[in-house]
Design a protein around this motif. Structure first.
Motif, short mmCIF file in Angstrom:
data_model
loop_
_atom_site.label_atom_id
_atom_site.label_comp_id
_atom_site.label_asym_id
_atom_site.label_seq_id
_atom_site.Cartn_x
_atom_site.Cartn_y
_atom_site.Cartn_z
N ASP A 1 0.89 -1.01 0.05
CA ASP A 1 0.33 0.52 0.02
C ASP A 1 0.88 1.03 0.03
O ASP A 1 2.22 1.15 -0.01
CB ASP A 1 -0.80 -0.34 1.54
N ALA B 1 -2.47 -6.96 -10.57
CA ALA B 1 -3.42 -6.34 -9.37
C ALA B 1 -2.50 -5.31 -8.45
O ALA B 1 -3.10 -5.29 -6.90
CB ALA B 1 -4.40 -7.83 -9.12
N MET B 2 -1.43 -6.42 -8.52
CA MET B 2 0.11 -5.97 -7.40
C MET B 2 0.42 -4.27 -6.79
O MET B 2 0.25 -3.76 -6.38
CB MET B 2 0.55 -7.19 -7.45
N LEU C 1 -2.56 0.38 -8.23
CA LEU C 1 -3.45 0.56 -7.51
C LEU C 1 -4.52 1.85 -7.70
O LEU C 1 -3.90 2.39 -7.50
CB LEU C 1 -3.05 1.08 -5.97
N SER D 1 -6.28 2.32 -1.18
CA SER D 1 -6.48 0.78 -1.91
C SER D 1 -5.54 0.19 -1.13
O SER D 1 -4.09 0.50 -1.26
CB SER D 1 -6.64 0.43 -3.25
N SER D 2 -5.15 -1.55 -1.25
CA SER D 2 -4.07 -2.43 -1.14
C SER D 2 -4.33 -3.86 -1.38
O SER D 2 -5.54 -3.92 -1.58
CB SER D 2 -4.22 -2.26 0.81
N VAL D 3 -3.45 -4.85 -1.62
CA VAL D 3 -2.73 -5.86 -1.75
C VAL D 3 -2.81 -6.43 -0.30
O VAL D 3 -2.37 -5.51 0.49
CB VAL D 3 -1.69 -5.85 -2.30
N THR E 1 -7.01 -7.51 -4.10
CA THR E 1 -6.69 -6.02 -3.98
C THR E 1 -7.90 -5.71 -3.12
O THR E 1 -9.35 -5.64 -3.59
CB THR E 1 -6.54 -5.85 -5.15
N THR F 1 -10.12 -2.13 -3.34
CA THR F 1 -9.88 -1.07 -3.73
C THR F 1 -10.63 0.01 -2.73
O THR F 1 -11.60 -0.20 -2.86
CB THR F 1 -10.90 -0.77 -5.12
N MET G 1 -9.91 -3.24 -11.63
CA MET G 1 -9.58 -4.69 -10.91
C MET G 1 -10.11 -5.73 -10.83
O MET G 1 -9.24 -6.75 -11.09
CB MET G 1 -9.63 -3.98 -9.31
#
Ligand code: FAD
Length: 491
Positions: A256, A363-364, A367, A372-374, A400, A402, A417
């Protein structure tokens, strides 16, 4: 897609009546009482805030009389809200057996579906016992346990519903309250463990075994990650996870922006020159720090590339469940008007790591917003299809989230995403059932094996011939799509 949010998310909401009618303010407050503020514009005709199995039975009978579908909510943590069914009946379980009882003779806890992770944790602390509930404080037990339950230290002992749940009480579509276990109504017990939002009954109580508690420890490493360092960092982190003993370890990776929680940033926009961080939160559960250091020792040796990206390395230290919760609380339930979508896959264990990482890279790293974060974790869940509907191997859970606050970003915000996860189908064995999106099939993939789905559909037909619970149809749609793509060799 969404309506204006009326009230903040409340895990202990109270309502003036057991049946709330569409069009009233109390109905709307209840309908929108979800962690994500983008509640879809779907309006059940009634919401039944049930207190007893008899109330549940009454709600199911009413739905049968009206010829409408039923949705169930324990805490609303599936952001796309499969339980909101237009013209149907929503059963809200917030007051249903909302207490946790412990039997010191059997060592079992018994609790209702809306009991939150934080409530279970508090009770377990009181009685000095351990049970692998979820990791985030406000998640309800109902959806968590129907889906499987990637609970604390899942790697060694499997999903919570595989190895920790002994018995489930539920109201079935004809209105009867029944017990399901390995010796009673085995087909229901099988189907309830892994079908998540597609299940066809209302769970009123769970019984789970507990063990004596131990101590939690954590080691944290933080890196700067970008397109150039991505492959080296991610493969190092995942391989070190694979080197780490399964029992008693809980290995989590997030990506993130450091500005995600910075109060001086208020917009959804990614900060100018924003740099992504990859954080490893490595937890273990054992009696001494010496054992903890050994359990998490695979991360001691950094390659030069990994060392070059290192920002912080914290030694193993004591961690309490409450400390982890306070970190998670920053994400949800922080009294803001945040809106969320989760996309996820579980990787196909036969696909080489390098190929997996290449395919999921967008996708990693791409963002869409500042918040947003993985989130990725080692699950190592080995399914037993004879025992439960949970039938896909869960090696890595890859997701992920969003996040945004400005409703004007909708509906465009949802699709990018989804497209990145659609691209990941060829390296996925399927997805965790809780992330199946009832609003859009694009990123949906298989939620169980084809043979488990066939068995599930037979059991479902037996217990719910009038289709009170409709969401299983989304499973069929996703499975047929993936099989079609596989037949055309497009995956
Ligand atoms: C912040 C966050 C953290 C999470 N952490 C974890 C984690 O650590 N591990 C993990 O495995 N998952 C985790 N999840 C996923 C979570 O377990 C699922 O979203 C789960 O479905 C939530 O269940 P719920 O009952 O809280 O939500 P709800 O949205 O209320 O329920 C989800 C679905 O389950 C069904 N359902 C719910 N209650 C009942 C019932 N009583 N009877 C019959 N059907 C019912 C309904 O079909 C409903 O649509 C997390 C999710 C979030 C948002």
């Amino acid at each position: 897609m969404s309506t204006t949010q009326l009230a903040r998310y409340n895990t202990r909401a109270e309502y003036p009546a057991k049946v709330l009618i569409r069009g009233t303010p109390e109905y709307e407050r209840c309908r929108q009482n979800n962690p994500s503020a983008d509640t879809p514009s779907r309006f059940p005709q009634e919401i039944h805030v049930v207190k007893t199995p008899a109330d549940v039975s009454g709600a199911l009978k009413k739905a049968t009389e009206l010829g409408v579908h039923v949705g169930v909510r324990s805490s609303g943590h599936i952001f796309n809200l499969p339980n909101l069914i237009e013209g149907g009946i929503l059963i809200d379980t917030t007051n249903l057996n909302r207490q946790i009882e412990y039997d010191p003779i059997s060592g079992e806890i018994c609790f209702g579906p809306a009991c939150r992770v934080e409530e279970l944790a508090a009770k377990l602390k009181d009685i000095n016992r351990f049970f692998p509930h979820g990791h985030a404080p406000t998640v309800g037990s109902g959806g968590f346990l129907l889906a499987g339950g990637q609970g604390w230290f899942v790697r060694g002992w499997g999903a919570t519903n595989q190895t920790w749940i002994n018995k489930i009480e539920m109201v079935v579509p004809d209105g009867r309250t029944v017990i399901a276990s390995r010796t009673e109504n085995r087909d229901l017990f099988w189907a309830a463990r892994g079908s998540g939002l597609g299940f066809f009954g209302v769970v009123t109580r769970f019984w789970g075994r507990t063990i004596k508690s131990s101590l939690m420890w954590e080691r944290i490493l933080k890196f700067e990650i970008n397109s150039d360092s991505y492959m080296a960092l991610m493969s190092w982190a995942i391989e070190r996870g694979r080197d780490t003993p399964k029992y008693g370890t809980d290995l989590n990776l997030t990506i993130d922006y450091p500005e995600k929680y910075d109060p001086s940033y208020t917009t959804d926009t990614i900060p100018l020159n924003g740099k992504l961080h990859m954080t490893l939160n490595l937890l273990c559960y054992t009696d001494t720090i010496r054992e903890a250091r050994t359990l998490l020792g695979a991360y001691d040796k950094l390659t030069p590339e990994v060392q070059a990206a290192l920002l912080e390395m914290h030694p193993v230290q004591r961690r309490t469940v409450e400390q982890v919760f306070s970190r998670k609380r920053r994400f949800l339930g922080n009294d803001k008007q945040d809106r969320w979508q989760i996309n996820s896959i579980m990787n196909d264990p036969d696909v080489p790591l390098e190929r997996l990482l290449e395919v999921i890279k967008p996708a990693m790293l791409e963002l869409p917003t500042r918040t947003s974060s993985v989130f990725m974790c080692h699950c190592d869940i080995v399914p037993d299809e004879e025992d439960a509907a949970l039938s896909l191997p869960q090696d890595l859970y890859i997701s992920t989230i969003t996040g945004w606050t400005d409703p004007k970003l909708e509906p465009a915000i949802y699709q990018p995403m989804r497209d990145r996860y659609k691209r990941a189908f060829p390296v996925a064995v399927g997805m965790y059932v809780t992330e199946l999106d009832v609003n859009c099939d694009d990123a949906n993939t298989k939620v169980m094996s084809d043979t488990a789905l066939a068995k599930f559909l037979e059991i479902r037909e037996k217990w719910d011939p009038n289709e009170l619970f409709p969401n299983y149809k989304k499973f069929i749609m996703a499975h047929e799509k993936i099989n079609r793509l596989q037949n055309k060799a497009q995956l």
